[in-house]
Design an enzyme around this catalytic site. Structure first.
Site, PDB file in Angstrom:
ATOM      1  CB  ALA A  33      -0.913   0.007   1.226  1.00 30.67           C
ATOM      2  CG  ASP A  34       0.224   4.229  -3.072  1.00 31.55           C
ATOM      3  OD1 ASP A  34      -0.895   4.416  -2.532  1.00 31.55           O
ATOM      4  OD2 ASP A  34       0.367   4.222  -4.310  1.00 31.55           O
ATOM      5  CB  SER A  35       0.816   8.072   0.934  1.00 31.52           C
ATOM      6  OG  SER A  35       1.044   8.577  -0.363  1.00 31.52           O
TER       7      SER A  35
END
Length: 89
Positions: A33-35
């Site tokens: 997951a990214d931001s």
């Protein structure tokens, strides 16, 4: 109950197999997951659980279990007053 609903949210956002998600699963390292993904998870969690997760709170979330604990803390009801005795000074 919280974990199963959170698991559905994560699957919806990240398109991962629900079997990959455990209480110790990390959002970034294990699920990639990214931001933006984390923001979407926070927003949908707020909506589904009818709570508000602050940015500071979410920055401290590393695992699915961390988020479940936060959800439980925010959805638990404060103890009700028994009424009865009042204190006067």
């Amino acid at each position: 109950m919280e974990f199963q609903l959170l698991q559905q949210i994560i699957v919806e956002i990240l398109h991962v197999d629900p079997r990959e998600i455990t209480m110790s699963t990390t959002f970034a390292e294990d699920l990639g997951a990214d931001s933006l993904d984390l923001f979407q998870i926070a927003a949908l969690t707020d909506e589904k659980f009818e709570i508000e997760i602050t940015e500071d709170e979410f920055l401290n979330i590393k695992t699915a279990g961390d988020l479940v604990k936060l959800i439980r803390n925010k959805t638990s009801k404060p103890p009700r007053s028994t009424g009865g005795a009042s204190h006067t000074v």
